[in-house]
Design an enzyme around this catalytic site. Structure first.
Site, PDB file in Angstrom:
ATOM      1  N   CYS A  98      23.379 -12.535 -41.110  1.00 17.80           N
ATOM      2  CA  CYS A  98      21.913 -12.462 -40.450  1.00 17.80           C
ATOM      3  C   CYS A  98      21.542 -13.560 -39.280  1.00 17.80           C
ATOM      4  O   CYS A  98      20.567 -13.733 -38.902  1.00 17.80           O
ATOM      5  CB  CYS A  98      20.713 -12.539 -41.395  1.00 17.80           C
ATOM      6  SG  CYS A  98      20.833 -13.923 -42.360  1.00 17.80           S
ATOM      7  N   HIS A 108      25.579  -6.143  -2.388  1.00 21.16           N
ATOM      8  CA  HIS A 108      25.758  -7.020  -3.297  1.00 21.16           C
ATOM      9  C   HIS A 108      24.767  -7.041  -4.470  1.00 21.16           C
ATOM     10  O   HIS A 108      25.111  -6.870  -5.602  1.00 21.16           O
ATOM     11  CB  HIS A 108      25.993  -8.320  -2.800  1.00 21.16           C
ATOM     12  CG  HIS A 108      26.435  -9.481  -3.767  1.00 21.16           C
ATOM     13  ND1 HIS A 108      25.070 -10.083  -4.305  1.00 21.16           N
ATOM     14  CD2 HIS A 108      27.317  -9.806  -4.674  1.00 21.16           C
ATOM     15  CE1 HIS A 108      25.686 -10.880  -5.128  1.00 21.16           C
ATOM     16  NE2 HIS A 108      26.946 -10.813  -5.597  1.00 21.16           N
TER      17      HIS A 108
HETATM   18  C1  PEP Z   1      21.239 -18.697 -40.073  1.00 20.78           C
HETATM   19  O1  PEP Z   1      21.168 -20.203 -40.226  1.00 20.78           O
HETATM   20  O2  PEP Z   1      21.934 -18.127 -39.250  1.00 20.78           O
HETATM   21  C2  PEP Z   1      19.971 -18.078 -40.440  1.00 20.78           C
HETATM   22  C3  PEP Z   1      19.570 -16.781 -40.309  1.00 20.78           C
HETATM   23  O3  PEP Z   1      18.842 -18.744 -40.841  1.00 20.78           O
HETATM   24  P1  PEP Z   1      18.027 -19.608 -39.777  1.00 20.78           P
HETATM   25  O4  PEP Z   1      18.148 -19.196 -38.435  1.00 20.78           O
HETATM   26  O5  PEP Z   1      16.359 -19.281 -40.176  1.00 20.78           O
HETATM   27  O6  PEP Z   1      18.093 -20.930 -40.339  1.00 20.78           O
END
Ligand code: PEP
Ligand code: MG
Length: 876
Positions: free
Chosen positions: A831, A454
């Site tokens: 992002c 496992h």
């Molecule tokens: C987000 O809000 O997705 C972003 C990338 O900015 P932060 O995480 O810095 O607020």
């Protein structure tokens, strides 16, 4: 009438959604003419129906099951519940996606006192008959009635001690009969009723238990980690038993057509004589290597090798098979595409291309992007490893380097890891309940169990380092200590384990970063060939940016400038800026910050060599930067010629009740334009300097304004950004070009994206905030209630990790559809954390993003996921 049950002869490999992986493949093997004990599959839809019916098997399904039993009786010539010639079956789960060890299995079903007595007499093999019976009671009690394994295991241990033997196989027919009696007594005591004797009742109980196991905690955790929807349900396979425990001319094994740890082409696996399937996986006895089977069962072995070839050629992938040999005759119990380590996955995919079995595109599609993560984890420093002497050795069950403090229970692993400790979980053997602890640990070391135990299977699935079967460890789990190489180790002591060689080291061995080379490089090159979406990185320092470029990043999608202020000497100036009470004071402090910022930006432009760099202006609420220690407050007060009280008053004034929706993002630039002006100056000066040094690099900074919700905010801030930038460019006599864009991270920005696109050169979805504000969940606190949401089946995943495509995704789609017609040059990226999550990356591809941006170590994952999305789209 719906069809809920399929005989193996009625299915095929394409029916895995309905029959589950195991059922579909049992049917396919049957179609291929392979030796499969016959049976039937109850569909995944029946599982869903079972839940809809309030966890009941309805009459229609029940009738179809009993009809299938009658058909099985016809095929096998045996009768369910018959004394003379009983049909005994296994009942096993099998979901669409394989979930090794997560759900339940029951063997030897159909036995009762009467049947077993006759069987013992007629078969001339009472030991086998009683062994089957005691196993059945044990599994049924554990799986169906949830009595718990441990009581039965204790009874077995007691019996072995009483008889002075070490192994289960050394127990006699009489011993096993006595054990069966004890088991039944235990059952009665725990359940308050006699052990069921009616095979039909046993069967329905077992089927229900398998359906129920779909919802057990470990299956839920596994599904969450592997992106398997709860709604899929599991199928149940009822199959005639083949017996590996009838004597020394019988046995059972698990084998892979290629090595699941390294990918090397060649049969790999384990075999136990006189045993049943669970013994191999549970690590009850340490099995022999599959090649030793050749001496014991020459004929069955030749046949098995042939079957392996047939299956691998047929599925064009490495197979993981379970089989049994009954009196020298081979029976296939299962085949599936085998789980493998990331290294093995890459090697197998490349080999299959070289062998002409797969195309490059298929090879790219075969790799689970999430697995790549493990390859990017640090490896032991080669020199340090060479200099170290192992104190013990187990099996290199799942590669990787792990070092940390020893813990002995899964719960401790979770708890210690939550405190930020790196731990290695050391266990006698692991069981499926340990899964969360295994996840929390850096690595797993077990005393018992082989390569298919496992611990080994689960660790490989999770890409976690595992050394199994180190029998030299003298374990005392109860007192949380063990002895190895003459030394006693306690909870909290340091240990290092090498999942490739199986070596175990005392103390910590230093590690180094991994690189992309060899097969990894080949697959990534193919991925780049087929993907259409770019991959950028979120990086705040030149070092991170360089690492990301090494890992294939094609730009920076997000530089969080605030992270640059934490360095030595910088925070002081930054705090002075925050605690300024006049514009003049603030500008004076900003003048101190400017050179640092410029230097950092130069480093980023250098690292990216002309690839795009997006710099996001100051975003977080300012209170995150103010000093809390008395001495620091005093230092700040002195630097600004203020009193401690005055500074404290300013700090207090920064307090907000809801800071994530407070004075942050572009709101800071609206209040204090001088901050954004300073940042603009730093960006433009840095870009001009690097451009002058490298005229051939296409340097074009992208300035990103965060947290815009209204076009007027963007217009207001953009105006002085542009004025400042243009003045700098003019003064330098440069022809530098730059862009000003915005994050889309407030729902209102998505809703009014057609307005915003008039002013923005680009959009970048900040899905961390966009998720926070769309759901209204605090991104910093959601962890407190997410577990309750999982339990209540409201969520299957953390929406901050895996994009909510239905809601947040709809806003993203809307923003793109509104924005692009207004500004045809608009480029769009993401992002937020989701930019490195494979299923979210796929979604981003589908809605037409130009790029995803993620942390450096997730860049290869995003590259592969983007390629897979493009390939899937092409093939659709
Ligand atoms: C987000 O809000 O997705 C972003 C990338 O900015 P932060 O995480 O810095 O607020
Ligand atoms: Mg944000």
């Amino acid at each position: 009438m719906a069809k809920w049950v399929y005989m193996f002869t009625e299915g095929n490999a394409n029916m895995r959604n309905l029959l589950g992986g195991k059922g579909a493949n049992l049917a396919e093997m049957t179609n291929l003419g392979l030796p499969v004990p016959q049976g039937f599959t109850i569909t995944t839809e029946a599982c869903t129906q079972y839940y809809e019916d309030g966890r009941q098997i309805n009459d229609e399904i029940m009738a179809q099951i009993m009809e299938a039993i009658t058909k099985m009786e016809g095929v096998t010539g045996k009768k369910f519940g018959d004394k003379e010639n009983p049909l005994l079956v296994s009942v096993r789960s099998g979901a669409r996606a394989s979930m090794p060890g997560m759900m339940d299995t029951i063997l030897n079903l159909g036995l009762n006192e009467e049947v077993v007595n006759t069987l013992a007499e007629k078969s001339n093999n009472p030991r086998w008959a009683w062994d089957c019976y005691r196993r059945f009671i044990q599994m049924y009690s554990d799986v169906v009635m949830e009595v718990g394994k441990k009581y039965f295991e204790e009874l077995i241990d007691e019996m072995k001690t009483k008889r002075g033997v070490k192994q289960d196989v050394e127990l006699t027919a009489e011993d096993l009969k006595e054990l069966a009696e004890q088991f039944k007594a235990e059952y009665k005591e725990k359940i308050g009723a006699d052990f069921p004797t009616d095979p039909k009742e046993q069967l329905m109980g077992a089927i229900k238990a398998v359906f129920r196991s779909w919802d057990n905690p470990r299956a839920n955790v596994y599904r969450r980690d592997n992106d398997i929807p709860y709604s899929w349900g599991t199928a149940v396979n009822v199959q005639m038993m083949a017996f590996g425990n009838m004597g020394d001319d019988c046995g059972t094994g698990v084998a892979f057509t290629r090595d699941p740890a390294t990918g090397a082409n060649g049969l790999f696996g384990e075999f136990l004589t006189n045993a049943q399937g669970e013994d191999v996986v549970a690590g009850v006895r340490t099995p022999m290597h599959i090649t030793e089977m050749e001496q014991k069962f020459p004929e069955a072995f030749v046949q098995f090798k042939q079957v392996c070839k047939t299956l691998e050629d047929h599925y064009r992938d490495m197979q993981d098979m379970e089989f049994t040999v009954e009196h020298g005759k081979l029976y296939m119990l299962q085949t599936r595409n085998g789980k493998r380590t990331a290294q093995a996955a890459l090697k197998i995919a490349c080999d299959l291309v070289d062998e002409g079995m797969r195309t490059e595109e298929e090879a790219v599609a075969m790799i689970d992007p999430r697995n790549l993560d493990t390859l990017l984890h640090p490896q032991f420093d080669a020199a340090a490893l060479k200099a170290a002497t192992p104190m013990g050795k187990g099996l290199g069950a799942s590669p990787g380097a792990a070092c940390g403090k020893i813990v002995f229970t899964a719960d401790d692993a979770v708890e210690w890891a939550e405190r930020g400790e790196k731990v290695v979980l050391v266990r006698l053997e692991t069981s499926p309940e340990d899964i969360t602890g295994m996840k929390s640990a850096q690595g797993i070391l077990t005393v018992r169990g082989g390569m298919t135990s496992h611990a080994a299977v689960v660790a490989r699935g999770m890409g976690e380092c595992c050394v199994s079967g180190c029998g030299d460890i003298a374990m005392d789990e109860e007192n949380k200590k063990f002895t190895l190489a003459g030394k006693e180790f306690h909870e909290g002591d340091f240990i290092s384990i090498d999942g490739t060689t199986g070596n175990i080291y005392d103390g910590i061995i230093p590690t180094v970063d991994a690189t992309i080379a060899g097969e990894f490089g080949r697959i990534m090159a193919w991925a780049d060939k087929y993907r259409t979406m770019k991959v950028r990185t979120n990086a705040d320092t030149p070092a991170d940016a360089k690492k990301a470029v090494e890992l294939g990043a094609e730009g920076i999608g997000l530089c969080r400038t605030e992270h640059m202020f934490f360095g030595e000497g910088r925070i002081d100036a930054f705090r002075e800026m925050i605690c300024s009470t006049t514009v003049e004071e603030r500008e004076k402090a900003l003048a101190k910050v400017l050179p640092y910022q410029q230097e950092d930006f130069e480093g980023l432009f250098e690292a990216l060599e002309g690839n795009p760099v997006t710099i996001r202006f100051l975003d977080p609420p300012l209170h995150e930067f103010v000093p809390t220690e008395e001495a620091d407050i005093k230092k700040l007060a002195d630097a600004q010629g203020k009193t401690v009280e005055e500074i404290k008053t300013i700090i207090d004034s920064l307090h907000e009740f809801n800071p994530m929706m407070g004075h942050r993002g572009c709101r800071l630039a609206v209040t204090y334009p001088e901050i954004a002006k300073m940042q603009t100056t730093a960006v433009i000066r840095a870009a001009i300097k690097v451009k002058n040094a490298h005229p051939d690099w296409a340097i074009k900074p992208e300035i990103m304004i965060p947290l815009v919700g209204d076009i007027k905010e963007l217009k207001y801030v953009k105006k002085f950004v542009v004025e400042t930038a243009d003045a700098e460019i003019k003064a330098a006599g440069s022809d530098l070009q730059y862009e000003v864009g915005t994050m889309i991270e407030i729902p209102r920005a998505a809703l009014t994206a057609d307005e915003i696109a008039k002013e923005a050169d680009f959009f970048c979805f900040g899905t961390n905030d966009l998720t926070q504000m769309t759901y209204g969940f605090s991104r910093d606190d959601a962890g407190k209630f997410l577990n309750a949401y999982y339990d209540a089946k409201i969520f299957e995943n953390d929406p901050f990790a895996k994009l909510d495509q239905v809601g947040v995704g709809k806003l993203m789609k809307m923003a793109i559809e509104l924005g692009r017609p207004v500004n045809p040059n608009l480029h769009v990226g993401i992002c937020g954390e989701h930019g490195g999550d494979p299923s979210s990356v796929e979604f981003c591809h589908k809605i037409g993003l130009n790029y995803v941006s993620c942390s450096p170590f997730r860049v290869p994952i995003a590259r592969l996921a983007a390629a897979q999305a493009a390939i899937a789209e092409k093939n659709a």
